[in-house]
Design an enzyme around this catalytic site. Structure first.
Site, PDB file in Angstrom:
ATOM      1  N   SER A 243       0.334 -10.036  -0.713  1.00  0.00           N
ATOM      2  CA  SER A 243       0.385  -8.499  -0.716  1.00  0.00           C
ATOM      3  C   SER A 243       0.591  -7.894   0.721  1.00  0.00           C
ATOM      4  O   SER A 243       0.654  -6.720   1.065  1.00  0.00           O
ATOM      5  CB  SER A 243      -1.040  -8.100  -1.376  1.00  0.00           C
ATOM      6  OG  SER A 243      -2.089  -8.843  -0.305  1.00  0.00           O
TER       7      SER A 243
ATOM      8  N   LYS B  64       0.793  -1.392  -0.143  1.00  0.00           N
ATOM      9  CA  LYS B  64      -0.073   0.126   0.007  1.00  0.00           C
ATOM     10  C   LYS B  64       1.113   1.114  -0.006  1.00  0.00           C
ATOM     11  O   LYS B  64       0.417   2.489  -0.543  1.00  0.00           O
ATOM     12  CB  LYS B  64      -0.850   0.101   1.137  1.00  0.00           C
ATOM     13  CG  LYS B  64      -2.169  -0.929   1.189  1.00  0.00           C
ATOM     14  CD  LYS B  64      -3.210  -0.138   0.363  1.00  0.00           C
ATOM     15  CE  LYS B  64      -4.538  -1.014   0.110  1.00  0.00           C
ATOM     16  NZ  LYS B  64      -5.324  -0.363  -0.811  1.00  0.00           N
TER      17      LYS B  64
END
Length: 649
Positions: free
Chosen positions: A451, A197
C-alpha cells in the site's frame, strides 16, 4: 440490470462473528453528509491531550487550541465541513507554512464515548484468522435493498484515474517458490505519491460541487493522506491546507509543500492537529477531507478491488489488505464481495494497533488506549463508523502480525522488486505469509496489497536488524556459562555449525556465572531446537528471547550492566522526536526519583523508544504514575519483563 444486481446481492455473503463472540449484525447505512469522523472517549492520554491543547506550542508562536473542552467527556468533535460556518475565504499568502496566534475555541461533542480497550486484550497466533466461520451475514437483506449497489455504483463511477494509475499486479516469484503459494503483489506503492491514499482523496474532492471546491479543502495528516490531498488539490486547482503535527519530519512537510499546499505545523499529537483542522474547516468554510471514513473516500479506495477483479479473473483464495481506519479494506470488500463473493477479504493489523480486530471482536467500535507507531500508516486508535459497518458485514477476518514479521516482509519485497516499502505498505504481505504458513496453504493464489513506499530513511536500521528475526532466519538466545577459563570455547562448541551473528558478554568477578546474549543464523527452525538441546545437555540454562521486543531493542545493548538496585522500577517511554523532549522528561522526574538506567533508541519520526530505570518505592508508586501521566508521553511498566528479570537483576 436491476434483476441482475439483485441476483448477485443474494449471493453476497460474509462472515461476521469474530474471535468467538456472539453474532452481531450492525445495520449498514450509507450516510449522505460528511460527518463521519471518529470519537475519542476520555482516557488518561486524552485528559493529557486536553491539557496540552490549552498550551500547544507551535514554532515561533504559542497557540491555544480547543480552549473550551468538556473535561467530563474528553471527546474530539465530529468534523462537519458540509455545514461549516460561512466566512470570507482566506487570502493567499506567499509563505506556505502557516502559523496562528489566535484563540481557537472548539465546542465539545455530546456523542457517547466509546469503550477504551488495550491492544493486548486480543492477541492470537500469527496467521490465525480471527473469525468464527460458522456465522454469516448477507448484504442486501437489511432495510435498504439498494445497499449492495450503492458502493458498487460509486466505485464504477469513481474519478480516480484523472490522477491515479492502474497499479500492476506482480508475482513475487522467489516468495511464491519458497512458500508453495502463488503470491501476487498489488503495487499501490507505485502510485504518483507512492501510496493508494490519493485515490480516495481525489475521488471525494472531484465530486464536490464547484462552489464548495472553490472554498478550499483541509485535512490533518502526517503521512500519505496529506500528500494525496495536496496532489488532488493541485490537479483540481483548489486551495488546500494540510495540518501536520509539529513533530512531522521536515522531509514530509516539504514534500507536501512542493505539491502546492499550505502547511500548518501545530499540535504535539494527531488529536491536537485534527482538532485544529476541524475548527479551521468550520471557521473558513473549507471542506474537511477525512482519511478514511467517508463514502467517497471508501469508493475511491475501492477501485483497487475493481482492478484486481479485472487483472486476475482466475481462481483466487484471498486478498490481504492492510487495515488502519478501514477505508481501503472497506472499499475493496464492497466491490469484490459483490462481484467475486467466493474470494476471502482478509485484513492485516499490527499486534499493537489492532483497532479493527478489537472492534469486530466486541461488536462495536472501540478506542485503543495506546497504539503502536512502528507501522505509522495504520496507527489508528479508532476505526471509522462507516468502515466498521462495512467490515462487520464483508470482511472474512483479521490476521495480526508483529513488528519483526513486517520487517521481514519489507526485505522480501526488496529482494523481489528492489523496492523499499514502508512498514504499513508491507503489512499485508506479512499477513499473507503468516496465514499461508499457519493453515498450510499450498497451490493457491493470494494477493497482498503493497500500500505504500514512503519509508523514512532513519527507520531502515531497525528494519535491517529485525528482518531476519521476523523471517525466522535469526534467533536471539540468552544463557549463563561458568565464569572460568574455557567456558566461551565450550559454548561455541555446543552452538555447533550454526553461524553466530552477534555475541555479547562482560566479565563479572562478583558472580560465579557469566551472562551471554547471542544471535545465531538459522536455515531451518529445527536447527534452533537442536542447538538448545545441545546447550542444555551441557548443563547450560537457555532462554529464547527471539520474540521479546525489549530484549532486542534495549537489553542486548546493556549486557554487563547487571547490578542490584533497591526499589528499582523499569519503564518504557515513547519520546517525541523534537528538541526539549529529554529535558522535559528530566524536569518531571529529577531529582524527585533517582534514574538508575537509561537507554535511548531512536525510531525516526514515530518517536524514540526509551528504557528508563528509576528508584520508586511502593509508597511513591501512585505519585510517580501521576507525574508520568502529566508528562504526556506514552509509557508502560516493564519491571516484570522476563528479559529484565534475567539480565538486570
Amino acid at each position: 440490470m436491476e434483476t441482475c444486481c439483485c441476483a448477485h446481492a443474494a449471493r453476497f455473503t460474509a462472515r461476521s462473528r469474530f474471535a468467538g463472540n456472539q453474532p452481531f449484525t450492525p445495520s449498514l447505512s450509507f450516510h449522505r453528509d460528511s460527518s463521519f469522523y471518529h470519537q475519542q472517549p476520555q482516557c488518561r492520554h486524552n485528559q493529557q491531550a486536553s491539557m496540552r491543547l490549552r498550551n500547544a506550542i507551535v514554532p515561533m508562536h504559542a497557540v491555544c487550541i480547543r480552549a473550551a473542552i468538556n473535561s467530563n467527556a474528553g471527546i474530539v468533535p465530529q468534523a462537519t465541513p458540509s455545514s461549516a460556518v460561512i466566512t470570507d475565504p482566506p487570502t493567499a499568502t506567499s509563505c506556505p507554512i502557516l502559523r496562528t496566534d489566535s484563540v481557537l475555541p472548539i465546542a465539545p461533542s455530546a456523542a457517547a464515548p466509546l469503550k477504551i480497550v488495550s491492544s493486548s486484550s486480543l492477541q492470537y497466533e500469527p496467521g490465525f484468522l480471527g473469525v468464527d466461520s460458522r456465522s454469516s451475514v448477507h448484504l442486501g437483506t437489511g432495510e435498504d435493498p439498494t445497499e449492495a449497489l450503492s458502493y458498487l455504483t460509486r466505485i464504477l463511477s469513481s474519478k480516480v484515474y484523472d490522477v491515479a494509475s492502474e497499479s500492476p499486479l506482480d508475482i513475487a516469484e522467489k516468495l511464491s517458490e519458497r512458500t508453495g503459494v502463488q503470491i501476487l503483489l498489488k503495487r499501490e506503492d507505485l502510485q504518483p505519491v507512492f501510496s493508494f491514499k490519493l485515490r480516495g482523496a481525489y475521488n471525494m474532492m472531484a465530486l464536490l460541487p464547484k462552489e464548495r471546491l472553490v472554498q478550499g479543502v483541509i485535512c490533518s495528516s502526517a503521512g500519505n493522506h496529506a500528500q494525496g490531498v495536496a496532489l488532488a488539490a493541485q490537479r483540481l486547482g483548489c486551495d488546500a491546507v494540510i495540518v501536520m503535527p509539529v513533530t512531522t519530519p521536515e522531509i514530509k512537510w516539504k514534500a507536501v509543500e512542493r505539491l502546492g499546499a499550505k502547511v500548518v505545523l501545530i499540535g504535539d499529537s494527531y488529536d491536537e492537529t485534527q482538532a485544529y483542522a476541524e475548527f479551521r474547516a468550520r471557521q473558513e468554510d473549507r471542506v474537511f477531507i477525512p482519511p478514511f471514513d467517508h463514502p467517497d473516500i471508501i469508493a475511491g479506495q475501492g477501485t483497487v478491488g475493481m482492478e484486481i477483479v479485472r487483472q486476475h479473473p482466475d481462481p483466487l483464495h484471498a486478498v490481504f489488505v492492510p487495515v488502519g481506519g478501514g477505508g481501503l479494506i472497506s472499499g475493496i470488500a464492497a466491490y469484490m464481495k459483490y462481484v467475486r463473493p467466493e474470494v476471502r477479504i482478509i485484513g492485516v493489523e499490527p499486534t499493537d494497533a489492532n483497532a479493527m480486530a478489537l472492534s469486530l471482536h466486541h461488536g462495536e467500535r472501540v478506542t485503543l488506549d495506546n497504539v503502536g507507531g512502528f507501522a505509522d500508516g495504520v496507527a489508528v486508535k479508532t476505526v471509522g463508523a462507516e468502515t466498521f459497518a462495512l467490515c462487520s458485514k464483508l470482511v472474512d477476518g483479521i490476521v495480526l502480525v508483529n513488528r519483526d514479521s513486517i520487517c521481514a516482509a519489507i526485505k522480501d519485497v526488496f529482494e523481489e522488486k528492489r523496492s523499499i516499502l514502508e512498514p504499513a505498505g508491507a503489512l499485508a504481505l506479512a499477513g499473507a505469509k503468516a496465514y499461508c504458513k499457519y493453515y498450510g496453504l499450498k497451490d493457491e493464489t493470494v494477493i497482498a496489497i503493497t500500500s505504500g513506499a514512503n519509508m523514512n530513511f532513519d527507520r531502515l536500521r531497525l528494519v535491517t536488524e529485525l528482518a531476519d528475526v521476523g523471517a525466522r532466519r535469526e534467533a536471539v538466545i540468552a544463557t549463563f556459562i561458568p565464569e572460568q577459563p574455557g567456558s566461551f570455547k565450550l559454548f561455541v562448541n555446543m552452538v555447533g555449525p550454526m553461524n553466530i551473528t552477534e555475541f555479547r558478554y562482560r566479565f563479572d568477578s562478583s558472580e560465579d556465572e557469566a551472562f551471554v546474549l547471542c544471535s545465531v543464523g538459522l536455515h531451518r527452525e529445527e536447527e534452533l531446537s537442536a542447538m538448545k538441546d545441545r546447550l542444555e545437555s551441557a548443563g547450560l540454562r537457555v532462554l529464547d528471547l527471539t520474540d521479546n521486543d525489549m530484549a532486542k531493542d534495549h537489553i542486548r545493548h546493556l549486557v554487563g550492566g547487571r547490578t542490584f538496585v533497591g526499589n528499582e522500577a523499569l519503564y518504557k517511554f515513547t519520546f517525541p522526536e523534537k528538541p526539549g523532549a529529554l529535558l522535559k522528561f528530566l524536569n518531571t522526574f529529577s531529582p524527585r526519583w533517582n534514574i538508575t538506567l537509561f537507554h535511548y533508541r531512536s525510531q525516526g519520526d514515530i518517536g524514540a523508544n526509551v528504557l528508563v530505570g528509576l528508584q520508586v518505592s511502593k509508597e511513591d508508586e501512585q505519585e510517580f504514575i501521576q507525574y508520568a501521566e502529566a508528562l504526556g508521553y506514552e509509557f508502560s511498566n516493564e519491571s516484570l519483563n522476563e528479559a529484565f528479570q534475567l539480565l538486570m537483576k
